[in-house]
Write an enzyme that holds these catalytic residues in place. Structure first.
Site, PDB file in Angstrom:
ATOM      1  N   ILE A  85      85.411 -12.686  11.570  1.00 13.29           N
ATOM      2  CA  ILE A  85      85.223 -12.120  12.910  1.00 13.29           C
ATOM      3  C   ILE A  85      86.486 -11.372  13.368  1.00 13.29           C
ATOM      4  O   ILE A  85      87.523 -11.984  13.664  1.00 13.29           O
ATOM      5  CB  ILE A  85      84.814 -13.213  13.928  1.00 13.29           C
ATOM      6  CG1 ILE A  85      83.575 -13.962  13.398  1.00 13.29           C
ATOM      7  CG2 ILE A  85      84.562 -12.598  15.305  1.00 13.29           C
ATOM      8  CD1 ILE A  85      82.415 -13.062  12.952  1.00 13.29           C
ATOM      9  N   MET A 109      78.460 -12.104  14.133  1.00 11.30           N
ATOM     10  CA  MET A 109      77.141 -12.134  13.497  1.00 11.30           C
ATOM     11  C   MET A 109      77.235 -12.890  12.166  1.00 11.30           C
ATOM     12  O   MET A 109      76.445 -13.768  11.876  1.00 11.30           O
ATOM     13  CB  MET A 109      76.659 -10.698  13.223  1.00 11.30           C
ATOM     14  CG  MET A 109      76.519  -9.852  14.457  1.00 11.30           C
ATOM     15  SD  MET A 109      76.146  -8.121  14.068  1.00 11.30           S
ATOM     16  CE  MET A 109      77.751  -7.381  14.071  1.00 11.30           C
ATOM     17  N   GLY A 162     102.692   9.166  -6.791  1.00 14.51           N
ATOM     18  CA  GLY A 162     103.308   8.379  -7.859  1.00 14.51           C
ATOM     19  C   GLY A 162     103.556   6.951  -7.393  1.00 14.51           C
ATOM     20  O   GLY A 162     102.799   6.420  -6.563  1.00 14.51           O
ATOM     21  N   GLU A 193      75.332  -0.661  -0.173  1.00 13.65           N
ATOM     22  CA  GLU A 193      74.014  -0.955  -0.754  1.00 13.65           C
ATOM     23  C   GLU A 193      72.969  -1.101   0.356  1.00 13.65           C
ATOM     24  O   GLU A 193      71.837  -0.614   0.238  1.00 13.65           O
ATOM     25  CB  GLU A 193      74.080  -2.247  -1.599  1.00 13.65           C
ATOM     26  CG  GLU A 193      74.893  -2.110  -2.877  1.00 13.65           C
ATOM     27  CD  GLU A 193      76.401  -1.984  -2.653  1.00 13.65           C
ATOM     28  OE1 GLU A 193      76.900  -2.520  -1.639  1.00 13.65           O
ATOM     29  OE2 GLU A 193      77.085  -1.340  -3.471  1.00 13.65           O
ATOM     30  N   GLU A 246      78.102   1.382  15.693  1.00  9.38           N
ATOM     31  CA  GLU A 246      79.111   0.683  14.877  1.00  9.38           C
ATOM     32  C   GLU A 246      79.323   1.454  13.569  1.00  9.38           C
ATOM     33  O   GLU A 246      80.453   1.655  13.122  1.00  9.38           O
ATOM     34  CB  GLU A 246      78.645  -0.747  14.584  1.00  9.38           C
ATOM     35  CG  GLU A 246      79.593  -1.491  13.658  1.00  9.38           C
ATOM     36  CD  GLU A 246      79.290  -2.986  13.535  1.00  9.38           C
ATOM     37  OE1 GLU A 246      78.445  -3.493  14.310  1.00  9.38           O
ATOM     38  OE2 GLU A 246      79.897  -3.637  12.674  1.00  9.38           O
ATOM     39  N   ARG A 278     108.939  16.033  -2.853  1.00 10.89           N
ATOM     40  CA  ARG A 278     109.273  15.364  -4.115  1.00 10.89           C
ATOM     41  C   ARG A 278     109.425  16.387  -5.243  1.00 10.89           C
ATOM     42  O   ARG A 278     108.509  17.172  -5.510  1.00 10.89           O
ATOM     43  CB  ARG A 278     108.152  14.384  -4.460  1.00 10.89           C
ATOM     44  CG  ARG A 278     108.288  13.711  -5.796  1.00 10.89           C
ATOM     45  CD  ARG A 278     109.344  12.637  -5.768  1.00 10.89           C
ATOM     46  NE  ARG A 278     109.327  11.828  -6.988  1.00 10.89           N
ATOM     47  CZ  ARG A 278     110.288  10.982  -7.302  1.00 10.89           C
ATOM     48  NH1 ARG A 278     111.347  10.842  -6.513  1.00 10.89           N
ATOM     49  NH2 ARG A 278     110.200  10.266  -8.405  1.00 10.89           N
ATOM     50  N   GLY A 315      80.106  -3.727   8.633  1.00 14.54           N
ATOM     51  CA  GLY A 315      79.118  -2.921   9.378  1.00 14.54           C
ATOM     52  C   GLY A 315      77.887  -2.650   8.525  1.00 14.54           C
ATOM     53  O   GLY A 315      77.066  -1.794   8.858  1.00 14.54           O
ATOM     54  N   GLY A 316      77.742  -3.401   7.441  1.00 13.97           N
ATOM     55  CA  GLY A 316      76.660  -3.173   6.474  1.00 13.97           C
ATOM     56  C   GLY A 316      77.233  -2.488   5.240  1.00 13.97           C
ATOM     57  O   GLY A 316      77.904  -1.456   5.355  1.00 13.97           O
ATOM     58  N   LEU A 363      98.977  11.254  -6.084  1.00 17.61           N
ATOM     59  CA  LEU A 363      99.972  12.337  -5.978  1.00 17.61           C
ATOM     60  C   LEU A 363     101.337  11.821  -5.510  1.00 17.61           C
ATOM     61  O   LEU A 363     102.345  12.512  -5.646  1.00 17.61           O
ATOM     62  CB  LEU A 363      99.471  13.430  -5.021  1.00 17.61           C
ATOM     63  CG  LEU A 363      98.269  14.258  -5.517  1.00 17.61           C
ATOM     64  CD1 LEU A 363      97.820  15.237  -4.448  1.00 17.61           C
ATOM     65  CD2 LEU A 363      98.618  15.020  -6.809  1.00 17.61           C
TER      66      LEU A 363
HETATM   67  C1  LIG Z   1      87.670  -7.204   7.354  1.00 23.36           C
HETATM   68  C2  LIG Z   1      86.277  -7.583   7.779  1.00 23.36           C
HETATM   69  C3  LIG Z   1      85.967  -7.598   9.130  1.00 23.36           C
HETATM   70  C4  LIG Z   1      84.687  -7.986   9.551  1.00 23.36           C
HETATM   71  N1  LIG Z   1      84.421  -8.062  10.893  1.00 23.36           N
HETATM   72  C5  LIG Z   1      83.232  -8.612  11.294  1.00 23.36           C
HETATM   73  C6  LIG Z   1      82.977  -8.876  12.676  1.00 23.36           C
HETATM   74  O1  LIG Z   1      83.802  -8.568  13.554  1.00 23.36           O
HETATM   75  N2  LIG Z   1      81.812  -9.479  13.019  1.00 23.36           N
HETATM   76  C7  LIG Z   1      80.872  -9.825  12.094  1.00 23.36           C
HETATM   77  O2  LIG Z   1      79.848 -10.374  12.466  1.00 23.36           O
HETATM   78  N3  LIG Z   1      81.077  -9.580  10.772  1.00 23.36           N
HETATM   79  C8  LIG Z   1      82.235  -8.984  10.352  1.00 23.36           C
HETATM   80  N4  LIG Z   1      82.466  -8.754   9.026  1.00 23.36           N
HETATM   81  C9  LIG Z   1      81.427  -9.131   8.059  1.00 23.36           C
HETATM   82  C10 LIG Z   1      80.769  -7.953   7.353  1.00 23.36           C
HETATM   83  O3  LIG Z   1      79.922  -7.245   8.196  1.00 23.36           O
HETATM   84  C11 LIG Z   1      80.064  -8.524   6.114  1.00 23.36           C
HETATM   85  O4  LIG Z   1      81.095  -8.903   5.209  1.00 23.36           O
HETATM   86  C12 LIG Z   1      79.127  -7.550   5.463  1.00 23.36           C
HETATM   87  O5  LIG Z   1      78.010  -7.298   6.276  1.00 23.36           O
HETATM   88  C13 LIG Z   1      78.632  -8.036   4.092  1.00 23.36           C
HETATM   89  O6  LIG Z   1      78.172  -9.338   4.180  1.00 23.36           O
HETATM   90  P1  LIG Z   1      78.717 -10.440   3.135  1.00 23.36           P
HETATM   91  O7  LIG Z   1      80.194 -10.363   3.132  1.00 23.36           O
HETATM   92  O8  LIG Z   1      78.096 -11.734   3.460  1.00 23.36           O
HETATM   93  O9  LIG Z   1      78.229  -9.917   1.731  1.00 23.36           O
HETATM   94  P2  LIG Z   1      76.819 -10.282   1.044  1.00 23.36           P
HETATM   95  O10 LIG Z   1      75.731 -10.032   2.008  1.00 23.36           O
HETATM   96  O11 LIG Z   1      76.932 -11.632   0.428  1.00 23.36           O
HETATM   97  O12 LIG Z   1      76.757  -9.171  -0.105  1.00 23.36           O
HETATM   98  C14 LIG Z   1      77.217  -9.394  -1.460  1.00 23.36           C
HETATM   99  C15 LIG Z   1      76.788  -8.188  -2.301  1.00 23.36           C
HETATM  100  O13 LIG Z   1      75.360  -8.101  -2.308  1.00 23.36           O
HETATM  101  C16 LIG Z   1      74.976  -6.782  -1.989  1.00 23.36           C
HETATM  102  N5  LIG Z   1      73.674  -6.716  -1.309  1.00 23.36           N
HETATM  103  C17 LIG Z   1      73.318  -7.292  -0.138  1.00 23.36           C
HETATM  104  N6  LIG Z   1      72.050  -6.959   0.186  1.00 23.36           N
HETATM  105  C18 LIG Z   1      71.613  -6.128  -0.797  1.00 23.36           C
HETATM  106  C19 LIG Z   1      70.386  -5.436  -1.031  1.00 23.36           C
HETATM  107  N7  LIG Z   1      69.364  -5.515  -0.176  1.00 23.36           N
HETATM  108  N8  LIG Z   1      70.280  -4.685  -2.148  1.00 23.36           N
HETATM  109  C20 LIG Z   1      71.307  -4.594  -3.036  1.00 23.36           C
HETATM  110  N9  LIG Z   1      72.499  -5.225  -2.859  1.00 23.36           N
HETATM  111  C21 LIG Z   1      72.638  -5.984  -1.764  1.00 23.36           C
HETATM  112  C22 LIG Z   1      76.062  -6.292  -1.033  1.00 23.36           C
HETATM  113  O14 LIG Z   1      76.048  -4.883  -0.922  1.00 23.36           O
HETATM  114  C23 LIG Z   1      77.288  -6.841  -1.722  1.00 23.36           C
HETATM  115  O15 LIG Z   1      77.666  -5.973  -2.755  1.00 23.36           O
HETATM  116  C24 LIG Z   1      83.708  -8.318   8.585  1.00 23.36           C
HETATM  117  C25 LIG Z   1      84.027  -8.264   7.226  1.00 23.36           C
HETATM  118  C26 LIG Z   1      85.283  -7.904   6.815  1.00 23.36           C
HETATM  119  C27 LIG Z   1      85.597  -7.892   5.344  1.00 23.36           C
END
Ligand SMILES: Cc1cc2nc3c(=O)[nH]c(=O)nc-3n(C[C@H](O)[C@H](O)[C@H](O)COP(=O)(O)OP(=O)(O)OC[C@H]3O[C@@H](n4cnc5c(N)ncnc54)[C@H](O)[C@@H]3O)c2cc1C
Length: 385
Positions: free
Chosen positions: A160, A126, A345, A373, A248, A274, A369-370, A343
């Site tokens: 991804i 996504m 250390g 925020e 999810e 420990r 997964g969102g 805990l």
């Molecule tokens: C290890 C890892 C595995 C992942 N695996 C997948 C995967 O398999 N498939 C996939 O599709 N994606 C995957 N993701 C992506 C993940 O879902 C996104 O990183 C996540 O949804 C946040 O999007 P972004 O990184 O673009 O952050 P951004 O959307 O750029 O967010 C930046 C900041 O803005 C804040 N923000 C955003 N909207 C709002 C709002 N409305 N109000 C206030 N603050 C807000 C956020 O909370 C964050 O603090 C993965 C990410 C990681 C790190």
């Protein structure tokens, strides 16, 4: 308090899995971490063990279970041992519901048997470099050919999970531009064969934690995707995502809970071994109080995830419910795991101690997964705010 969510089948599965993880995963886990992924052949072993097929109907080679609780058992057992099954975490927990719910009979016959055995691994794409939280802002496009036989896919995805090793990726792409009124329309899911010309896998991204999970950048240049590989109807992906995101988010909440429970378990053992100032670390009142607080937090998380598991199995877990459970457990896990590391250390900071892995791994549960925020936004909306 006695848990009531699991039955004897779940507990038998747990016993089998616990033994398997102790014998087949724990000893080789440092090697997997060093190489940055789980060996591809290991997924076939997980397939043979039945890990990928629990919820797949029997006619496609699965066990035909309808409960998500087997996933909860897998999550609990992996974290109990401080390990993971790497990028395959999304295969059965996240991708399967899309295939089961929106796949045609022909697609299920084609994809599910090798899905169950681990011969066909899946991922879901996504997020894009330019957009994560705001999924409607995605710019990857899929244009239907003039003869209607295939889509032409162009764009890029990032972060991804399982994307380096996947055989098929559920790619969300725009088949129509966003409308001025409805930005969420016009997105479609295509189940893309990763061997297609024009499909490219970039780096296995280097992460803070989840070191055995392959996390990929993907790019698509005029990738031809047969219309037979479209999942569900054109333009309805956002609705499908909205339907499946609660599962999810529940699965991430389960991770946060299980990581917290494991952290307490590791700290509980460590503070008794420990010795400092002539007595075990467990002898300090601070240690007892910290662990008591953490145990209380874990018990609260457990009550919440158990209730959510029952609600999900009953088809009643709403988007706001799932957001609540994810927000609470992942935010609390951050504190619990951090305090349990404290805990330990200095040893808690060393990768050979599983608490350090938990610390790094749990951080992302508040992001993917969102984000927290976004969870707050969903909850506030459900409150009419
Ligand atoms: C290890 C890892 C595995 C992942 N695996 C997948 C995967 O398999 N498939 C996939 O599709 N994606 C995957 N993701 C992506 C993940 O879902 C996104 O990183 C996540 O949804 C946040 O999007 P972004 O990184 O673009 O952050 P951004 O959307 O750029 O967010 C930046 C900041 O803005 C804040 N923000 C955003 N909207 C709002 C709002 N409305 N109000 C206030 N603050 C807000 C956020 O909370 C964050 O603090 C993965 C990410 C990681 C790190």
């Amino acid at each position: 308090m006695r848990r009531t969510v699991y039955n004897e089948d779940h507990e038998a599965f747990r016993r089998m899995l616990r033994e398997f993880i102790a014998e087949e995963v724990v000893p080789v886990y440092p090697e997997w971490e060093a190489q940055g992924h789980v060996p591809r052949d290991f997924y076939k072993r997980l397939g043979a063990l039945g890990v990928f097929g629990m919820e797949v109907p029997e006619e496609y080679g699965g066990a035909g279970e309808t409960s998500f609780k087997f996933h909860a058992v897998i999550t609990e057992e992996l974290n109990r041992a401080g390990v993971s099954f790497g990028g395959s975490s999304v295969h059965a927990a996240l991708c399967l519901p899309y295939l089961l719910r929106y796949g045609t009979e022909e697609q299920k016959r084609r994809w599910l048997p090798p899905f169950v055995t681990g011969e066909l691994m899946t991922a879901i794409a996504m997020t894009e470099p330019g957009t994560g939280s705001d999924l409607a802002g995605m710019t990857t496009t899929a244009r239907l050919s003039a003869d209607g036989s295939h889509y032409v896919l162009n764009g890029a995805k990032t972060f991804i999970t399982g994307g380096v090793q996947a055989d098929r990726v559920l790619v969300c792409a725009r088949t129509a531009p966003a409308g001025p009124e409805d930005r969420r329309g016009g997105i479609t899911i295509l189940v893309v064969d990763t061997k297609s010309p024009g499909y490219a896998v970039g780096r296995n991204l280097e992460k803070l934690g989840l070191l055995t999970s392959d996390t990929a950048e993907l790019s698509f240049t005029d990738v031809r995707v047969p219309v037979e590989d479209r999942l569900g109807e054109e333009g309805r992906a956002f609705e499908y995502l909205t339907h499946n995101l609660p599962q999810e988010r529940l699965s991430i909440a389960l991770y946060a809970y299980a990581q917290s429970a494991a952290a307490v378990r590791f700290a509980h053992a460590y503070v008794q071994e420990r010795t400092i100032f002539g007595k075990p670390v467990a002898g300090f009142q601070n240690t007892k109080f910290v662990l008591a607080d953490c145990q209380a937090e874990v018990t609260a998380m457990e009550a919440l995830v158990d209730r959510a598991l029952d609600a999900h199995d009953a088809g009643e877990l709403s988007a706001a419910d799932a957001a609540t459970v994810k927000l609470f457990t992942t935010e609390r896990a951050a504190t619990v795991v951090d305090r349990c590391l404290q805990l330990h250390g200095g040893y808690g900071y060393m990768r050979e101690y599983p608490i350090s892995r938990l610390y790094a791994d749990t951080r992302v549960t508040r992001i993917y997964g969102g984000t927290s925020e976004v969870m707050r936004t969903i909850i506030a909306k459900s409150m009419g705010l």
